[in-house]
Every structure is written in C-alpha cells, then in structure tokens.
Design an enzyme around this catalytic site. Structure first.
Site, PDB file in Angstrom:
ATOM      1  N   GLY A 170       0.793  -1.224   0.000  1.00 18.67           N
ATOM      2  CA  GLY A 170       0.000   0.000   0.000  1.00 18.67           C
ATOM      3  C   GLY A 170       0.826   1.276   0.000  1.00 18.67           C
ATOM      4  O   GLY A 170       0.281   2.361  -0.186  1.00 18.67           O
ATOM      5  N   CYS A 225     -27.997  -8.841 -16.163  1.00 16.64           N
ATOM      6  CA  CYS A 225     -27.385  -8.492 -17.451  1.00 16.64           C
ATOM      7  C   CYS A 225     -28.339  -8.905 -18.580  1.00 16.64           C
ATOM      8  O   CYS A 225     -28.833 -10.041 -18.607  1.00 16.64           O
ATOM      9  CB  CYS A 225     -26.051  -9.216 -17.601  1.00 16.64           C
ATOM     10  SG  CYS A 225     -25.332  -9.071 -19.259  1.00 16.64           S
ATOM     11  N   CYS A 266     -26.399 -11.899 -20.578  1.00 15.80           N
ATOM     12  CA  CYS A 266     -26.099 -13.207 -19.991  1.00 15.80           C
ATOM     13  C   CYS A 266     -26.941 -13.506 -18.764  1.00 15.80           C
ATOM     14  O   CYS A 266     -26.873 -14.594 -18.208  1.00 15.80           O
ATOM     15  CB  CYS A 266     -24.614 -13.323 -19.653  1.00 15.80           C
ATOM     16  SG  CYS A 266     -24.119 -12.401 -18.180  1.00 15.80           S
ATOM     17  N   CYS A 298     -23.054  -6.698 -18.698  1.00 15.14           N
ATOM     18  CA  CYS A 298     -21.827  -6.852 -17.925  1.00 15.14           C
ATOM     19  C   CYS A 298     -20.758  -5.925 -18.477  1.00 15.14           C
ATOM     20  O   CYS A 298     -20.549  -5.837 -19.679  1.00 15.14           O
ATOM     21  CB  CYS A 298     -21.294  -8.292 -18.021  1.00 15.14           C
ATOM     22  SG  CYS A 298     -22.328  -9.517 -17.221  1.00 15.14           S
ATOM     23  N   CYS A 319     -19.025 -12.026 -19.536  1.00 17.66           N
ATOM     24  CA  CYS A 319     -20.334 -12.056 -20.160  1.00 17.66           C
ATOM     25  C   CYS A 319     -20.331 -13.060 -21.328  1.00 17.66           C
ATOM     26  O   CYS A 319     -21.243 -13.870 -21.475  1.00 17.66           O
ATOM     27  CB  CYS A 319     -20.700 -10.663 -20.654  1.00 17.66           C
ATOM     28  SG  CYS A 319     -22.451 -10.447 -21.016  1.00 17.66           S
TER      29      CYS A 319
END
Lengths: 232, 303, 252
Positions: free
Chosen positions: B52, B261, B264, B286, B292
């Site tokens: 980080g 979606c 899909c 998506c 997808c």
C-alpha cells in the site's frame, strides 16, 4: 497573640522608568498584624499610601522590602515571595479584596460575577448562584439587574455587585477599599452589618473608610499610614 | 514474470489474438531497456515489501500520452517474460481502443501472446475494473493509476501527505467520507473508494468501482499499481487484507445496478448502462466482456 | 503542588543575527492560563512555535507531562497535537479546512483519534457548535460562509472537541473587530474555566491578557523581561519595557 494577616518591615517604592528612572518611596517599615475577627482601619492623609498598602497586602503591587504573611490553611504564606500559583490559591481560599471599582467583564451577568469566586472554591453552581442572588438582594440590587452585565449599571450598583462578590465567599482575610463610597444610607447599613457578621465569623479585615461614621462603627483600631518625607 | 530476455518462446494461444510471437527486433524486449526494467522491478519489490505504500520510480516517456496507461505499461513491461500471456482491459472490455492498442504494442515489442480470456492470462493490465472471474496465485493484476495519492484532493501539499502516511494519520480521509454522508445521506464515493491495506497504509485502488473493492481483499493474485505521470508504484501482495473505509453506522456497501445483465442474465456482476436508441431505451450489460461472453456461451451450450 | 504540565528551560533560537529566543524558561501547570505579551518581533510567537513543537530551538529543553518533546520525534508530537494539545491560529483559515463543512471540521479531530460512528460524530459537532454559539443548523455549511468571528469560534470548537489538556493560542482575536473580540474573549474565558484547560496564549492585546490570563510573561528581544501574576505585572510593572507596554494601552 495569633494573627491572620501580618506585614513585617514592609516597604514599597515605585521606579518610574518612563520618567528617567525617578524613584518614589511610598511605604517604609510597615509593621501591622491583624487578629481573627479584628477590623483595622487605615488612616492618614490622602496620598499617604493607604491604597498602595492595601494593594501590597493583596499582592497586586509587589513589595520592595519586608514580608506579608497570610495564615493560609494554617500555614504562614509570604505573599511577597510566594509562587504566583500559591498566591492565586491564597486569593481563592483565604484572602479577599473589594476594590473601589468593579472590573466589568463583557457579557457576564452580575449574578455570575458574584457566584464566580464561590464556584472557584468548589461550591456547586446552582448553590453559588442562589447565594449570589440572596446577597445581591440583601444589598438591594433590583432582581431585574441580576441577569444583566453590570457595564451599564450606576456607580452605586456596580459597587454593590463588587461588595457581594467580595463578601460571598467568607474569606478569612478581607481587604476593603472604600466599600461604602458611593452607597446611600440604607446600603451603608447593609455593608456595616456584613462587616460585623464577617468579624463575628473570625474574619480579619483591613479597610480604608473615608466615611467617619462607618469607620467608627466597624473598626476596632486605626492604623496610621504616614507619608514618607521627600527623599533628601 | 517468467523467463527473462531471451528470444520469445512460442505463444500459448489466446482467443482471437493468436498472432503473438513476432517481436519487432528493432526494440529491446518489452520496449524498455534492461536497466530501466531493473529500476522498475526494484521499485516493485519495495512496493510489495510495504503493501500500500507508494514508491517513487523514474517513470519513462512512453510512446503514448499520459492518461493512456503509461504507468501500467511500464510495470507490465518490467514484469513481462516471453512465456507470459497478456490480457488488457479498459472499463472491463477487451475491445476498446486503449486495450487493443496496448495488446498490439506488447505483441510487437515483446512478442508475447495475448488473450481476452481472464482464465488464460498470466498478466492482466487493467483500467477501471477488476475481472469478475476470481484470480489465482499465478496471475498478476496491473492497474493503470491516474492519481495515486488518496489524500491529494484533501491535502494538496505533497510533503504533508507523505507525513500523514508516515504517521498513519488518516482522520482526514474519514472527513471526506463524513462530508459525503452529510451531503448525500450516504457515502457517495462510487469509484476510487479509499482502502486501508494490511491495516497500515491508506491506498487509492485507482478508479475502479467501489463494487470491485471487496475483490482486492486477500486476493490470491499479486496486484501492482503504476502511475506514469505521478511516477509512483504501489502493490498489494497476495492474500493481503484490504478494507474499505467506512463508519460503524454507515458500513461500506458495494453498489451495482439492480438489474440482471440483458445478455447473460448475470445478477452479481458489475453492469454498464447502454443506451439503445434516442427515445430512452436502455439495457444493462456486464462491463466484463469476457465474463459475459463465457456465460453466454455456457448458456448456449446448455440449450 | 502538582507537576508542571509543560516545562521549558534555557531555550535559545537565532535567526541569523537576531536572537528570537535567548535563555527562555517557562512552566505551565494544569488549568493555568499563561499569556505571553510583547510587541511584534519580541519572540513570543517563536516561543509558542517552539513549545508546541512546530519549530526546533538551537538549545534548551521542552518537557510535556514528563516527556521530552524535542527528543520524542514527529510521530509523538503529532499524536500530542491531535490528542492532548490544541492549537488555535490567529487566522482561522490556518486552523480550519475551508473546503470542509463546519461539522466536518469539528469531527476531524474525533475521526483522527479513532471515532468511527457517524451519528456520534455529528452529535458531538452539534453540541460544540452550540457551545461556541453557532446555530447547529449550520453544521453542514462551509466555513467560507461564516463571519471572521464565527470562523474563529469554529476553530476553537474544532480544537476543544477532543478535550485537550493544553491549548496554544496565537493572537486568537488578532484580525477581529473590537466588538467581536469581546465576545470571543468571553467565550474563551468561560470554556477555559469550565474545562479546566491549561492555555498558553500569545497576544499583544494587554486587555485580552488581563481578562484571560492568570499569569503573564513579558517578552522583549527574545528574553522574558518580567513575569508574575497578571494583575501584579499590569498594575505594578517593574521592568522599563513593561512600564512602556502598559502605559501605551488605553485603560487596560
């Protein structure tokens, strides 16, 4: 004999640096002891240094020589040499001072000004306000003024707020600088009664009283403050 | 990440982009010279060692403008080996200009194979998304980062932000979230939602949707972040705790559009809103095109 | 009596040829309000900066609650600054985040010390706005919309919300109109007494020092030329410079 307040060899001069360092001696060799319950009136001509002595006793003016002893929590504290924090403690618990004029704090109502030293001593705020209100009432300050800041009060009204603030905490030692100067006869009687009550509690009092009648009625003895002859 | 700088090995394939393996001999492998790559790798190692924490590096001029992923490309170039299979996505899609260009770039300068399949890739460079498919230990996710400093908009003095990081003095970031709630009634930050890495460093996850934040937490894959213009690299090593900042009474919530979606039927992937006409018609699909596509194929196979 | 909260000895700091601090010693006890007075360039603001760790002296020591502040390093100093200490700047813009709402400004110190409950933070912010006489309904407004006096009161709320033990104040009434100053001084006076704060206040305003301070230090040319009880120093000044300072003030 026991004492509550004692000055030993007290001397005070002012050095005026802005006037070329001129030295003005005001007090010299002051010896004064005040017993519990005794009221000593300072006497002497105007300009002799009575107010200066009062201010020295309170630690408001720094003494040049000698000692100022206050019986505080059973011990002798020398105001001349004590640490400022100890002086504050002595003033909070033991040594009260009623000046001629009230120092007005913006926005603080009369009632709070009187209650403040009680709160500082640890009195609960409500109790302190109640005691303050009762004392102001006794000094005939109209109750509608209790919740106002005293900035707009008359001289006599301000003086009574000042007196209430000084008498409320029942200090063992009390300094009074012209406490009745701007009061009418009725309120003068109240102050005389307050002083008598304080004395009977054992308070040692040093005062400047220009009003001869008041002085005669409250003072146990006079202490002469004499002007120092012009330095040769 | 595998092998070093020998001639590229044959590609291992990749959907629709198997033309890897013809490296332009006019360039050093992966474009950057070897000492630059070593410099970047040192920065990466340091970044991995301090999860980080932003590590400065000598960012180079790249043959594309800042904002097009110069930081991510340099990180990718530094870790890429001839046997790697590279996937590049932009907003989750493999077929956007940026993604296509960067893939073509690395095919040319490194001769590596490229793919659009998340499962096949060894290195995935991304802008603004984390793939829906869970990543595994053999993969590296490289983020393109425009602004690495999460405190920048709150504290413009760089020296002061460094000090705040050094002292872990992050009250300021919570002030930002506080302001969000005060203004909008909820934490309105939906992109680039700040995270604490390993309980120590406050980190910008780059402008991914907050929806993707939970995927960063204890991810098996190594996550590397490159900011070209700002010359910073930072990292989240595999399995590192990554926590989104929040309040006890306003906990972090990943947000997605409340639709399946259209293509899909997925109900748990991040969706893009697509306008279909000029009279208000719209569908949700998506954002991860590979995810997808796989689901559509699977559905077709079942039917 | 108890231990001094803050204690400094032999502080020296030179800026080139100018001695900003020259052998300065100071103690502040819990609950004590100490004013440092003197004119511009006397070293009073430098002293405040050195005592609060914002500047390093060339020589000398500063101890807070027994801890060596100069040796402690920046992390420890910052921890003090967000917990036990507070700093009120002359210019509220130096002490506030102007891009953050009033409530956020007050909440920052709470959040910096680990408060993570939004509702609790807002309740504390509302309470403190009330205490500094700002309508809590204005909690979500930017301090930019506030008057100078309100900004300064907001800065005080933001500083006191975590109940520090020692607050440094640098000319807190400096840029304000006289009428606004009085209100602010009274507010500070009341809060300090109520919370039992120790305060070190730098001011060139003798009247403010008289109203707020228990004790005064008079500085000139980097030295403390006189110190003592506030009323003693102001009513019976000993040093030529203090006499000049007091004589220059109208009815302090």
């Amino acid at each position: 004999m026991s004492w509550s307040l004692k000055a030993e060899g007290l001397g005070k001069s002012f050095i005026l640096h802005l006037q070329g360092g001129v030295t003005l001696p005001v007090l010299q060799g002051i010896e004064l002891a005040v017993r519990p319950g005794e009221c000593v009136a300072l006497a002497g001509p105007s300009g002799a240094g009575k107010s200066t002595l009062m201010r020295c006793l309170y630690g408001n003016y720094g003494a040049g020589q000698g000692h100022i002893l206050v019986r505080h929590r059973g011990e002798a504290v020398d105001i001349v040499t004590a640490d400022p924090r100890l002086v504050r403690e002595v003033r909070r618990e033991t040594l009260g001072y009623v000046s001629q004029f009230l120092r007005v704090i913006p926005r603080v109502p009369a009632l709070d000004i009187v209650a403040e030293p009680l709160v500082a001593q640890g009195v609960a705020r409500d109790d302190a306000l109640a005691r303050a209100g009762a004392l102001l009432a006794r000094l005939n300050l109209p109750s509608r003024l209790h919740h106002l800041p005293p900035a707009t009060f008359s001289g006599g009204e301000q003086q009574r707020v000042n007196l209430a603030r000084g008498f409320a905490p029942a200090y063992p030692v009390l300094l009074l600088d012209e406490p009745t100067a701007s009061l009418d006869a009725a309120n003068r009687e109240v102050v005389i009664a307050l002083i008598a009550e304080a004395k009977s509690r054992g308070t040692a009092i040093v005062g400047i009283f220009h009003d001869a009648e008041v002085r005669d009625r409250v003072a146990d003895r006079l202490f002469e403050v004499t002007p120092i002859p012009e330095a040769a | 990440m595998t092998g070093t700088t020998q001639a590229p090995s044959p590609p291992t394939g990749g959907r629709g982009s198997g033309e890897g393996g013809t490296r332009d001999p006019g360039y050093n492998f992966a474009y950057l010279d070897e000492s630059t790559k070593r410099m970047i790798r040192r920065a990466i190692l340091k970044a991995v060692a301090i999860p980080g924490h932003q590590v400065p590096f000598g960012s180079r001029e790249m043959p594309l403008p800042y904002g097009w992923g110069t930081g991510g490309i340099q990180v990718t170039a530094a870790i890429l080996g001839p046997a790697d299979v590279l996937k590049v996505i932009d907003q989750g899609a493999d077929d956007t200009t940026n993604a296509v260009s960067i893939r073509a770039f690395f095919r040319r300068v490194a001769g590596v194979a490229t793919t659009e399949r998340t499962a096949e890739a060894t290195v995935i460079q991304t802008r603004h998304r984390i793939p829906e498919r869970a990543l595994h230990e053999d993969q590296v996710l490289v983020y393109q980062v425009p602004i690495p400093e999460p405190l920048m908009r709150l504290e413009p003095r760089i020296a002061e932000t460094k000090r705040l990081h050094a002292m872990a003095d992050y009250g300021l970031m919570h002030v930002k979230l506080y302001e969000d709630i005060a203004r909008h009634g909820h934490i309105a930050t939906s992109y680039n939602y700040p995270v604490m890495v390993n309980g120590r460093y406050l980190m910008s996850p780059s402008p991914i949707p907050a929806f993707d934040n939970p995927k960063m937490d204890r991810m098996p894959a190594l996550q590397l972040f490159g900011a070209g213009r700002e010359k910073r690299i930072y990292a989240v090593p595999p399995y590192t705790p990554v926590r989104s900042l929040d309040f006890e009474d306003h906990p972090f919530r990943p947000i997605r559009a409340q639709h399946p979606c259209t293509l899909c039927g997925s109900t748990d992937s991040y969706l893009d809103e697509v306008l279909t006409d000029d009279v208000g018609g719209r569908i949700f699909v998506c954002s991860d095109t590979d995810w997808c596509g796989e689901r559509q194929q699977a559905k077709a196979a079942v039917e | 009596m108890s231990e001094a909260l803050l204690s400094a000895r032999d502080l020296a700091l030179r800026f080139g040829r100018v001695a900003a601090l020259d052998g300065v010693a100071i103690d502040i006890w819990p609950g004590e309000v100490v004013a440092i007075v003197g004119e511009s360039g006397s070293g009073k603001t430098t002293l405040l900066r050195v005592l609060s760790g914002l500047a390093r002296p060339d020589a000398g020591s500063v101890h807070y609650a027994g801890q060596d502040v100069l040796a402690a390093g920046e992390a420890a100093r910052r921890r003090l600054m967000r917990t036990e200490w507070g700093f009120v700047h002359q210019n509220p813009r130096d002490g506030l985040r102007m891009g953050v709402s009033a409530g956020g400004n007050i909440g920052e110190r709470l959040m910096a010390t680990g408060h993570r409950h939004y509702g609790g933070i807002r309740a504390a912010a509302a309470e403190w706005l009330r205490r500094v006489e700002i309508d809590p309904a204005r909690m979500d407004e930017s301090p930019r919309k506030f008057s100078g006096g309100m900004q300064q009161r907001l800065q005080i709320a933001r500083t006191l919300v975590t109940q520090p033990r020692l607050v440094f104040m640098d000319e807190p009434t400096g840029g304000l109109d006289v009428s606004v100053q009085a209100r602010l001084l009274d507010l500070i006076r009341a809060l300090v007494a109520e919370l039992g704060l120790a305060v070190l206040i730098v001011t060139h305003d003798i009247a403010a020092a008289r109203l707020l301070a228990h004790r005064i230090l008079v500085m000139r040319h980097g030295r403390v030329v006189e110190e003592g009880l506030t009323d003693r120093v102001l009513d019976d000044p000993q040093h030529p410079y203090t006499q000049l300072l007091v004589a220059s003030v109208l009815a302090a």
